[in-house]
Write a protein that holds these residues in place. Structure first.
Motif, mmCIF file in Angstrom:
data_model
loop_
_atom_site.group_PDB
_atom_site.id
_atom_site.type_symbol
_atom_site.label_atom_id
_atom_site.label_comp_id
_atom_site.label_asym_id
_atom_site.label_seq_id
_atom_site.Cartn_x
_atom_site.Cartn_y
_atom_site.Cartn_z
ATOM 1 N N ALA A 228 46.011 10.476 -7.778
ATOM 2 C CA ALA A 228 44.682 9.985 -8.153
ATOM 3 C C ALA A 228 44.527 8.640 -7.453
ATOM 4 C CB ALA A 228 44.545 9.849 -9.654
ATOM 5 N N ILE A 229 43.747 8.619 -6.383
ATOM 6 C CA ILE A 229 43.740 7.479 -5.472
ATOM 7 C C ILE A 229 42.470 6.659 -5.653
ATOM 8 C CG2 ILE A 229 43.876 6.776 -3.059
ATOM 9 C CD1 ILE A 229 45.244 9.482 -2.492
ATOM 10 N N PRO A 230 42.596 5.398 -6.082
ATOM 11 C CA PRO A 230 41.403 4.562 -6.228
ATOM 12 C C PRO A 230 40.863 4.106 -4.879
ATOM 13 C CG PRO A 230 43.369 3.328 -6.833
ATOM 14 C CD PRO A 230 43.821 4.723 -6.536
ATOM 15 N N VAL A 231 39.540 4.108 -4.768
ATOM 16 C CA VAL A 231 38.845 3.546 -3.602
ATOM 17 C C VAL A 231 37.857 2.548 -4.191
ATOM 18 C CG1 VAL A 231 37.552 4.026 -1.504
ATOM 19 C CG2 VAL A 231 39.058 5.791 -2.455
ATOM 20 N N ASP A 232 38.335 1.323 -4.450
ATOM 21 C CA ASP A 232 37.575 0.422 -5.307
ATOM 22 C C ASP A 232 37.697 -1.043 -4.935
ATOM 23 O OD1 ASP A 232 40.187 -0.035 -6.035
ATOM 24 O OD2 ASP A 232 39.829 0.061 -8.191
ATOM 25 N N ASP A 233 38.211 -1.340 -3.745
ATOM 26 C CA ASP A 233 38.348 -2.753 -3.337
ATOM 27 C C ASP A 233 39.147 -3.559 -4.355
ATOM 28 O OD1 ASP A 233 37.368 -3.258 -0.816
ATOM 29 O OD2 ASP A 233 35.297 -3.552 -1.461
ATOM 30 N N ALA A 234 40.138 -2.923 -4.976
ATOM 31 C CA ALA A 234 41.042 -3.585 -5.939
ATOM 32 C C ALA A 234 40.422 -3.857 -7.301
ATOM 33 C CB ALA A 234 41.628 -4.877 -5.361
ATOM 34 N N TYR A 235 39.264 -3.275 -7.577
ATOM 35 C CA TYR A 235 38.630 -3.490 -8.885
ATOM 36 C C TYR A 235 39.561 -3.094 -10.026
ATOM 37 C CZ TYR A 235 35.481 -2.897 -12.859
ATOM 38 O OH TYR A 235 34.910 -2.976 -14.102
ATOM 39 N N SER A 236 40.290 -1.970 -9.880
ATOM 40 C CA SER A 236 41.127 -1.474 -10.969
ATOM 41 C C SER A 236 42.363 -2.350 -11.201
ATOM 42 C CB SER A 236 41.562 -0.042 -10.686
ATOM 43 O OG SER A 236 42.203 0.071 -9.411
ATOM 44 N N LEU A 237 42.574 -3.340 -10.347
ATOM 45 C CA LEU A 237 43.717 -4.248 -10.531
ATOM 46 C C LEU A 237 43.320 -5.543 -11.237
ATOM 47 C CD1 LEU A 237 45.361 -3.889 -7.009
ATOM 48 C CD2 LEU A 237 45.870 -2.609 -9.103
ATOM 49 N N MET A 238 42.044 -5.709 -11.505
ATOM 50 C CA MET A 238 41.584 -6.954 -12.127
ATOM 51 C C MET A 238 42.027 -7.021 -13.596
ATOM 52 S SD MET A 238 37.751 -7.184 -10.527
ATOM 53 C CE MET A 238 37.319 -8.577 -11.553
#
Length: 251
Positions: free
Chosen positions: A241-251
């Motif tokens: 399940a690969i995020p494509v989110d500019d690191a949003y999910s790491l905030m």
């Protein structure tokens, strides 16, 4: 790397707008026969007219909430194009609602489309792949809302968490049959459906809160899709399940 998709048959659900529409065009441009499925046939006919490339786009009426009609629709897709090699399981809805404002009807509609519909379309396609002894690729459109908390997307995020877990389970269950199952998890992506909101004052506040202060475009998802459907590039990738989110999910 992307030559594998040329000549393959790909079913794309939710292809009448947004991410699904762009995916259908991208696959057609690389030589695939794309069976573009959605409820709005007029929008699919416009898509077919707009597409260009060595591939082709065929239109298919499909309402993924009508589970009884899914198998017949997949059979019709194979009648039109031949055995399916790839499913892009993209149909979904995303009402923006606070938890206290979410109605029963909205909740049920999201689960019927995003979870139940995605599962039974994947099941119908995989049954045919297994029966024919064909290896295949399934790519589910999930969301980082299924990984982390996103404002006003509680019920939607619940559905996408289910899609991510479904992806992992199916990847293991169908591994011996040569079917890879992965999920793309976009963050904030601008489409024709949300462009007005993102341009508004409230939307600009959302964008300003993102790590790179920008929303993605549908084109930003294309390279990952093409890798995941490629027979060689993603040979050992399944259950991701690969995020494509500019690191949003790491905030």
């Amino acid at each position: 790397m992307m030559g594998w998709i040329s000549g393959k048959n790909v079913l794309v659900t939710g292809a009448s707008s947004g991410i699904g529409k762009h995916f259908a065009k991208a696959l057609c441009a690389r030589g695939a026969t794309v069976i573009a499925a959605a409820r709005r046939m007029s929008a699919l006919e416009e898509l077919a007219a707009e597409a260009s490339g060595p591939g082709r786009i065929l239109s298919l009426a499909l309402d993924v909430t009508d589970v009884a009609g899914i198998d017949a629709a997949v059979a019709e897709a194979e009648r039109q194009a031949g055995p399916l090699d790839v499913l892009v399981n993209n149909a979904g809805i995303a009402p923006v609602r606070r938890a206290l404002e979410t109605s029963v009807d909205e909740f049920d509609a999201m689960f019927a489309t995003n979870v139940r519909g995605s599962f039974f379309v994947a099941q119908a396609v995989a049954r045919r792949m297994v029966a024919a002894g064909r290896q295949g690729r399934i790519v589910n459109t999930a969301s980082v809302a299924g990984m982390v908390v996103m404002p006003q997307l509680t019920a939607y995020g619940m559905t996408k968490a289910a899609v991510i877990h479904m992806t992992r389970c199916l990847a293991v269950e169908w591994a011996r049959q040569g079917i890879s199952v992965n999920a793309i998890c976009p963050g904030y992506v601008e489409t024709e459906l949300n462009a007005d909101f993102l341009a508004s004052e409230a939307g600009q506040k959302v964008i300003a809160s993102l790590p790179r202060r920008r929303a993605a475009t549908v084109a930003d998802l294309e390279a990952l899709l093409l890798m995941l459907v490629d027979g060689d590039a993603a040979r050992c990738i399944s259950g991701a399940a690969i995020p494509v989110d500019d690191a949003y999910s790491l905030m």
